[in-house]
Motif scaffolding. Structure first.
Motif, short mmCIF file in Angstrom:
data_model
loop_
_atom_site.label_atom_id
_atom_site.label_comp_id
_atom_site.label_asym_id
_atom_site.label_seq_id
_atom_site.Cartn_x
_atom_site.Cartn_y
_atom_site.Cartn_z
N PRO A 3 0.80 -1.23 0.00
CA PRO A 3 0.00 0.00 0.00
C PRO A 3 0.84 1.28 0.00
CG PRO A 3 -0.86 -1.55 1.61
CD PRO A 3 0.42 -2.14 1.08
N SER A 4 1.97 1.29 0.72
CA SER A 4 2.78 2.51 0.75
C SER A 4 3.43 2.78 -0.62
CB SER A 4 3.84 2.45 1.84
OG SER A 4 4.73 1.38 1.61
N LEU A 5 3.79 1.69 -1.33
CA LEU A 5 4.35 1.83 -2.67
C LEU A 5 3.28 2.33 -3.64
CD1 LEU A 5 6.63 1.56 -4.71
CD2 LEU A 5 6.05 -0.86 -4.94
N ALA A 6 2.07 1.76 -3.53
CA ALA A 6 0.96 2.19 -4.38
C ALA A 6 0.66 3.68 -4.16
CB ALA A 6 -0.28 1.34 -4.10
N GLU A 7 0.71 4.12 -2.89
CA GLU A 7 0.46 5.53 -2.57
C GLU A 7 1.54 6.42 -3.16
OE1 GLU A 7 0.17 8.37 1.38
OE2 GLU A 7 -0.24 6.22 1.59
N LEU A 8 2.81 5.98 -3.07
CA LEU A 8 3.91 6.75 -3.65
C LEU A 8 3.74 6.88 -5.16
CD1 LEU A 8 6.78 8.07 -3.46
CD2 LEU A 8 7.68 5.78 -3.85
N LEU A 9 3.45 5.77 -5.84
CA LEU A 9 3.28 5.80 -7.30
C LEU A 9 2.11 6.68 -7.71
CD1 LEU A 9 4.00 2.05 -8.18
CD2 LEU A 9 5.44 4.03 -8.68
N ALA A 10 1.00 6.61 -6.94
CA ALA A 10 -0.18 7.43 -7.27
C ALA A 10 0.11 8.92 -7.09
CB ALA A 10 -1.36 7.01 -6.39
N GLY A 11 1.02 9.26 -6.20
CA GLY A 11 1.33 10.67 -5.94
C GLY A 11 2.33 11.28 -6.89
N ILE A 12 2.99 10.47 -7.71
CA ILE A 12 4.04 11.00 -8.59
C ILE A 12 3.47 11.96 -9.64
CG2 ILE A 12 5.73 10.40 -10.38
CD1 ILE A 12 6.44 7.93 -8.69
N GLY A 13 2.38 11.60 -10.29
CA GLY A 13 1.81 12.45 -11.34
C GLY A 13 1.45 13.84 -10.82
N PRO A 14 0.63 13.91 -9.73
CA PRO A 14 0.29 15.23 -9.20
C PRO A 14 1.53 16.01 -8.73
CG PRO A 14 -1.23 13.58 -8.36
CD PRO A 14 -0.15 12.85 -9.11
N ARG A 15 2.52 15.30 -8.21
CA ARG A 15 3.75 15.97 -7.77
C ARG A 15 4.49 16.57 -8.98
NH1 ARG A 15 7.11 16.00 -3.36
NH2 ARG A 15 9.33 16.24 -3.84
N LEU A 16 4.56 15.81 -10.08
CA LEU A 16 5.22 16.31 -11.28
C LEU A 16 4.50 17.55 -11.82
CD1 LEU A 16 6.01 12.96 -13.13
CD2 LEU A 16 7.62 14.43 -11.88
#
Length: 195
Positions: A3-16
């Motif tokens: 779950p923590s990896l999934a959350e990190l991956l999901a946050g990359i787009g908005p962060r970019l």
């Protein structure tokens, strides 16, 4: 998937997207800088395209950010700073010890530098290279040769110059001097808010 990896991956787009907008760039600007298509960048920012290294590395270079900072990766390993000093022995001028304080390629770099007394042969040799330098004298006296000018700087004094101008600096006396040195390889200048 963790779950923590999934959350990190999901946050990359908005962060970019946030990084791009904070820097005042359009998708077209970023496409030109990275060689990636506007469509690819848009899909990456919206989460419709999975972030891969072949997409993230050009973005990290364009933003001049370390990859882990670009994606917001959590810190790993030992969080203590392990500084590794490097000794320089120039052909002319003065030896010095350089302690890198940052390690982000292509970005503004910070060093603590101990300028040793001369063991080189001949007069100081002025150099030129792309970039911008700033230094703050911590201790001792520093002699700065900048173009046809010679400046003597003491503790608390600063120097700020374009490194395309012929320059050299070293201790002004028979004792070492210490400086905090910032250098931007692409003409970057230190300014409030740089991170």
């Amino acid at each position: 998937m963790d779950p923590s990896l999934a959350e990190l991956l999901a946050g990359i787009g908005p962060r970019l997207r946030r990084i791009r907008r904070d820097r005042g760039l359009t998708l077209d600007d970023l496409a030109t800088a990275t060689g990636l298509s506007v469509s690819t960048l848009s899909r990456l920012e919206s989460g419709k395209r999975r972030p891969t290294l072949d997409l993230l590395i050009p973005l990290a270079r364009a933003h001049r950010m370390a990859l882990d900072h670009l994606i917001g990766a959590p810190p790993t390993g030992d969080s203590r700073a392990h500084l590794t000093p490097h000794r320089t022995e120039p052909r002319t001028g003065n030896p010095s010890v350089v302690v890198p304080l940052t390690a982000y390629p292509g970005r503004l770099q910070a060093f603590k530098q101990i300028l040793g007394t001369g063991t080189g042969t001949g007069p100081p040799e002025r150099v030129t290279h792309p970039g911008h330098a700033w230094f703050y004298v911590l201790s001792g006296e520093v002699r700065l040769l900048l173009g046809d000018r010679e400046l003597l700087l003491g503790p608390g004094d600063t120097a700020d110059f374009d490194t395309a101008e012929p320059h050299w600096f070293g201790p002004a006396a028979d004792r070492p001097a210490e400086i905090l040195h910032l250098y931007g390889p692409h003409g970057d200048r230190p300014r409030p808010g740089d991170q």
